[in-house]
Design an enzyme around this catalytic site. Structure first.
Site, short mmCIF file in Angstrom:
data_model
loop_
_atom_site.label_atom_id
_atom_site.label_comp_id
_atom_site.label_asym_id
_atom_site.label_seq_id
_atom_site.Cartn_x
_atom_site.Cartn_y
_atom_site.Cartn_z
N ASP B 92 0.86 -1.18 0.00
CA ASP B 92 0.00 0.00 0.00
C ASP B 92 0.90 1.23 0.00
OD1 ASP B 92 1.02 0.08 2.52
OD2 ASP B 92 -0.88 -0.12 3.56
N SER B 93 0.31 2.40 -0.03
CA SER B 93 1.11 3.62 -0.17
C SER B 93 1.60 4.15 1.17
CB SER B 93 0.26 4.70 -0.82
OG SER B 93 -0.75 5.13 0.09
N GLY B 94 1.02 3.66 2.24
CA GLY B 94 1.35 4.20 3.56
C GLY B 94 0.36 5.25 4.02
N GLY B 95 -0.42 5.76 3.09
CA GLY B 95 -1.34 6.84 3.44
C GLY B 95 -2.34 6.44 4.52
N ASP B 146 -2.93 8.31 -1.48
CA ASP B 146 -4.25 8.94 -1.53
C ASP B 146 -4.66 9.32 -0.12
OD1 ASP B 146 -4.71 6.43 -0.46
OD2 ASP B 146 -6.68 6.24 -1.36
N GLN B 195 -11.69 7.10 -4.95
CA GLN B 195 -12.27 7.52 -3.67
C GLN B 195 -13.63 8.14 -3.95
OE1 GLN B 195 -11.34 6.96 -0.61
NE2 GLN B 195 -9.16 6.40 -0.73
N GLY B 222 -11.40 3.72 0.51
CA GLY B 222 -12.35 4.42 1.37
C GLY B 222 -13.52 3.58 1.85
N ASP B 272 -7.54 -7.78 0.17
CA ASP B 272 -6.59 -8.01 1.26
C ASP B 272 -7.32 -7.71 2.55
OD1 ASP B 272 -6.39 -4.91 1.03
OD2 ASP B 272 -5.34 -5.39 2.89
N CYS B 310 -11.46 -29.32 6.14
CA CYS B 310 -10.21 -28.60 5.86
C CYS B 310 -9.03 -29.54 5.65
CB CYS B 310 -9.91 -27.64 7.01
SG CYS B 310 -8.40 -26.68 6.76
N CYS B 312 -5.82 -28.44 5.90
CA CYS B 312 -4.58 -27.81 6.40
C CYS B 312 -3.88 -28.71 7.43
CB CYS B 312 -4.87 -26.43 6.99
SG CYS B 312 -5.39 -26.42 8.71
N CYS B 315 -5.47 -28.91 10.98
CA CYS B 315 -6.62 -29.80 11.10
C CYS B 315 -6.21 -31.26 11.03
CB CYS B 315 -7.66 -29.45 10.04
SG CYS B 315 -8.54 -27.91 10.44
N HIS B 341 -4.49 -22.25 9.67
CA HIS B 341 -5.83 -22.72 9.31
C HIS B 341 -6.66 -21.61 8.66
CE1 HIS B 341 -9.75 -24.56 9.38
NE2 HIS B 341 -10.18 -23.41 9.88
#
Lengths: 376, 376
Positions: B92-95, B146, B195, B222, B272, B310, B312, B315, B341
Site C-alpha cells: 500500500d502507499s502508507g497513506g 491517496d 475515492q 475508502g 486483502d 479442511c 490444512c 486440522c 488454518h
C-alpha cells in the site's frame, strides 16, 4: 522394564552411546530433550518438531495437571495426542515447579499441598499420584516425586530431604509396578532421582539406597539451580559415576552446550533444558562459532545467515538482518524462526557427540567444542 | 504495463477470472492477499507461506519505512529478501496508516508530514516519494498515495479530498513512468485508487479522471472503514462497474468471506484483509460451517478438528480440544496453528470461487456460501 543397551563406550572418556527402548520408539543417547512445558515446544507446530526429530521431548506434569488437567488429557487419548507428537515423551514429576512456582506450599512426609499459581485452587502431589498422573498422560518415561533443594543448603536440611526423597522414590516404584501390572495398558518407565546437593557422601548414600531397585533410569537432580559452572562440572563428575552404568543417566535441567559436552564425557545420557527455546524469545542464538544476540545493532546490515554451518530452514531462508528486523518488530515469526534454529543447533550437537562416541573420538570432539567456547 | 488477461466471465454475475502478470509471477484472480505488515505474515515462516501459496501478499509501506527503513531494505536486496518470499508482493502507499496511526499529521497539497508512532521522528510522504519507496522495495504492485476519508464524511470535505487524491495519483504515475524508464530495473505496476466515500457521482467523477491514464489497476478505496455491511455491499455494487473492465480491480481492506464473495460477483479481482491473521490471535476460526471461537468452553472436550472439511496441517494434526488448551495457555504455537488454518480457509475459498467462475457456476457458488452464513 525399559530396555537400555550401551552400544559404544568412548575409549578416552566415560562417554557412551546407547539405545533406550520406549513404547513410542528408540531414544538414541546421548540425547537432548526439547522442553514442551504446557503441551507444545513453544512456537513449534507438530510438523516442525517432527522435522527436528528430537529423540524424546519433555513436558511438565505440574503445568499440564493445572491446565488442561489429567482427566481431559486422558479423555483426549493422552499427552501424545495433545502434543500431536508420536515420539517418546518424558515428564518430570511436578515437584520442581511446586517448589519454584506454587503458592502456600506445605510439605509433609506423604507429599506436598499447594495452591495453583493460575487459579489458586488447592492441589496435592504424592509419590503415588504423580506416577498415576504420568501414567494417565501415557508418557514413555515418568519421574518420581522428589524434593529439589536450593543451592547452597544446610547439611541437616539436605539429609532430611534426601531421606524423604528416597522414601518417596520407593513408594513411587511400588505404585508404578502396580499400574504396569494392571489393565491400563501403560508400559512407560520410571526414573529415580539422585539428590544430595553438592555433598559427595550424601549423593552416594542416596544412590546406594536407590540403585538396588528396578528403576528404568536414574537422574541427577538438584543441580543447575544457580550454582557456578565449575561447581556444576565438579558435581557432575562426582555424581555420575555413582549411578548404575547399565541404566540411562539423566542430568536434569542442563544446559549450556559446554555443560552438556562435559557431562557426556562423564557418562550422562539424557539432558533437557529450556535454553534453546527460551533464548530464542530473548534473541539469543547459538552458532558453531559461539553465541550471538540478534538484537545487536551490528546485525542490522548483516546479510549472512545466523550460522554459515547450519542446515536449518531459518538459515536457508533468512539473513541476520531480516531476523533482527523481525525480532525488533516483535513479530511472532521471529520466535518461530530462532527457536527452530536453536533447537537444530542443540540436536545437531548431540548427533555429532553421539557420532564422535561411536567413532571412539569423543575426547577430540570435546576439545574442539571447548576451543570454540574459549575463543568467543 | 503489467499484462492482465480476463480468461473467464461468469454468465450470471459480473464475476471474472483473470491472470495478472507481475515480475514475480502470475497472480490468478480473484485472489486474496494475506497481510504481511512489517515484513512477515504474522506467525508464518517463509516455508509455511510457500506451502499456503497465496497468489500475492501485501506489505505495509508505512511500517517498513519506519522500520527497518527503505535504505536497509534496498541494501538487503529488496522486500522479497526481507520476507524470504519469492512470489508477487503488493504494498500500500502508507497513506492509510499515516491517517490512522501517525501523530501530528499535517496535510498539504504536496503530501503529508507526520511523526513516526515508533520514535516520534519526522517523516514525509509525497505522491512521488511513496512510488520511489515502493520501487526501491522492489514490489510487484505499488499503490498511489491517496487520502482515505473516514465514514461518514461531509460532502465538501469529500470533494476537496478526491480532487487532491486525483492530482496525487497523476503525479505518482508520472514518477513511476520515470523510474520504470530509468536504470533501477524496477518494472512493477502502479494502481490508482478510486475515492468518493459512498457518493456515486463523486466516485464516478474520480474514476473518470483516473481511467484515462495508464494505471496497471484500480483500487476501490475508502470502504471497509467502519460502515455497516449493507452499506459496503451497496457501495461495492455501485463503485465496481465504473472501473475499467480490462484492468484488475482491487477492493482494499475487505474482508469477511461473505463480503468477498459478494464483491467477486460485482467484478472485483483482488482483496486483502488482516481478518484471517488477526482473528487467529483472538482465537477466532473460520470453518466451512461458520465461525467459531476456540476459547469457547464447549471446545474443551471436542476432539474433532477445527473444520472437518479442511485440508490444512493444523486440522490434520490437532483437535479443537488441543488447540483450545494451547490458546488458553497463551502458547505462541496456537497463533501459528490458527493462522495457518484461517489463511488456508481464505485461500481455498478464493480457489473455489475461481473454479466456480471458470465453470460458469459462480451464482450457485455464491448462493451456497450465503446459505452457510445464514445458517450460523
Amino acid at each position: 522394564m525399559l530396555e537400555f543397551r550401551i552400544t559404544n563406550d568412548d575409549p578416552e572418556t566415560s562417554a557412551r552411546a546407547g539405545e533406550l527402548e520406549t513404547p513410542h520408539g528408540i531414544v538414541r543417547t546421548p540425547a537432548f530433550m526439547p522442553v514442551g512445558t504446557a503441551g507444545t515446544v513453544k512456537g513449534m507446530a507438530a510438523w516442525e518438531l517432527e522435522r527436528l526429530a528430537p529423540e524424546m521431548v519433555l513436558a511438565n506434569t505440574y503445568h499440564l495437571l493445572l491446565r488442561p488437567g489429567v482427566d481431559r488429557i486422558e479423555k483426549m487419548g493422552g499427552l501424545h495426542r495433545l502434543m500431536a507428537w508420536q515420539g517418546p515423551i518424558l515428564t518430570d514429576s511436578g515437584g520442581y515447579q511446586v517448589f519454584s512456582l506454587a503458592a502456600r506450599r506445605e510439605l509433609d512426609d506423604d507429599g506436598v499441598t499447594f495452591r495453583s499459581h493460575l487459579d489458586g485452587s488447592a492441589q496435592r502431589l504424592t509419590p503415588e499420584n504423580v506416577v498415576e498422573t504420568q501414567a494417565r498422560y501415557g508418557v514413555d518415561v515418568a519421574m518420581v516425586l522428589d524434593e529439589c533443594l536450593p543451592y547452597p543448603v544446610e547439611m541437616a536440611a539436605a539429609r532430611e530431604s534426601v531421606a524423604r526423597s528416597i522414601d518417596w522414590a520407593r513408594r513411587a516404584l511400588v505404585h508404578a509396578e502396580q499400574i504396569r501390572a494392571g489393565s491400563t495398558g501403560w508400559r512407560g518407565g520410571l526414573f529415580a532421582i539422585q539428590q544430595g546437593s553438592v555433598d559427595k557422601e550424601l549423593r552416594r548414600e542416596c544412590t546406594n539406597e536407590l540403585a538396588g531397585h528396578d528403576f528404568d533410569g536414574f537422574a541427577i537432580g538438584g543441580l543447575a539451580v544457580g550454582e557456578p559452572s565449575e561447581v556444576l562440572h565438579e558435581a557432575v563428575a562426582m555424581a555420575t559415576p555413582m549411578l548404575p552404568s547399565d541404566r540411562p543417566r539423566y542430568l536434569m535441567g542442563v544446559g549450556y552446550p559446554s555443560d552438556i559436552i562435559q557431562a557426556v564425557a562423564c557418562g550422562v545420557d539424557l539432558f533437557d533444558c529450556v535454553l534453546p527455546t527460551r533464548s530464542a524469545r530473548t534473541g539469543k542464538v547459538f552458532t558453531a562459532t559461539g553465541e550471538i544476540n540478534i538484537k545487536n545493532a551490528r546485525f542490522a546490515d548483516d546479510f549472512a545467515p545466523l550460522d554459515e554451518a547450519c542446515s536449518c530452514p531459518t538459515c536457508a531462508a533468512y539473513s541476520r538482518a531480516a531476523l533482527r528486523h523481525l525480532f525488533i518488530a516483535k513479530e511472532v515469526t521471529s520466535v518461530v524462526l530462532l527457536t527452530l534454529h536453536n533447537l537444530t543447533f542443540f540436536l545437531n550437537l548431540m548427533r555429532e557427540a553421539r557420532e564422535a562416541i561411536m567413532a571412539g573420538r569423543y575426547g577430540r570432539f570435546r576439545q574442539r567444542i571447548d576451543e570454540i567456547r574459549n575463543s568467543t
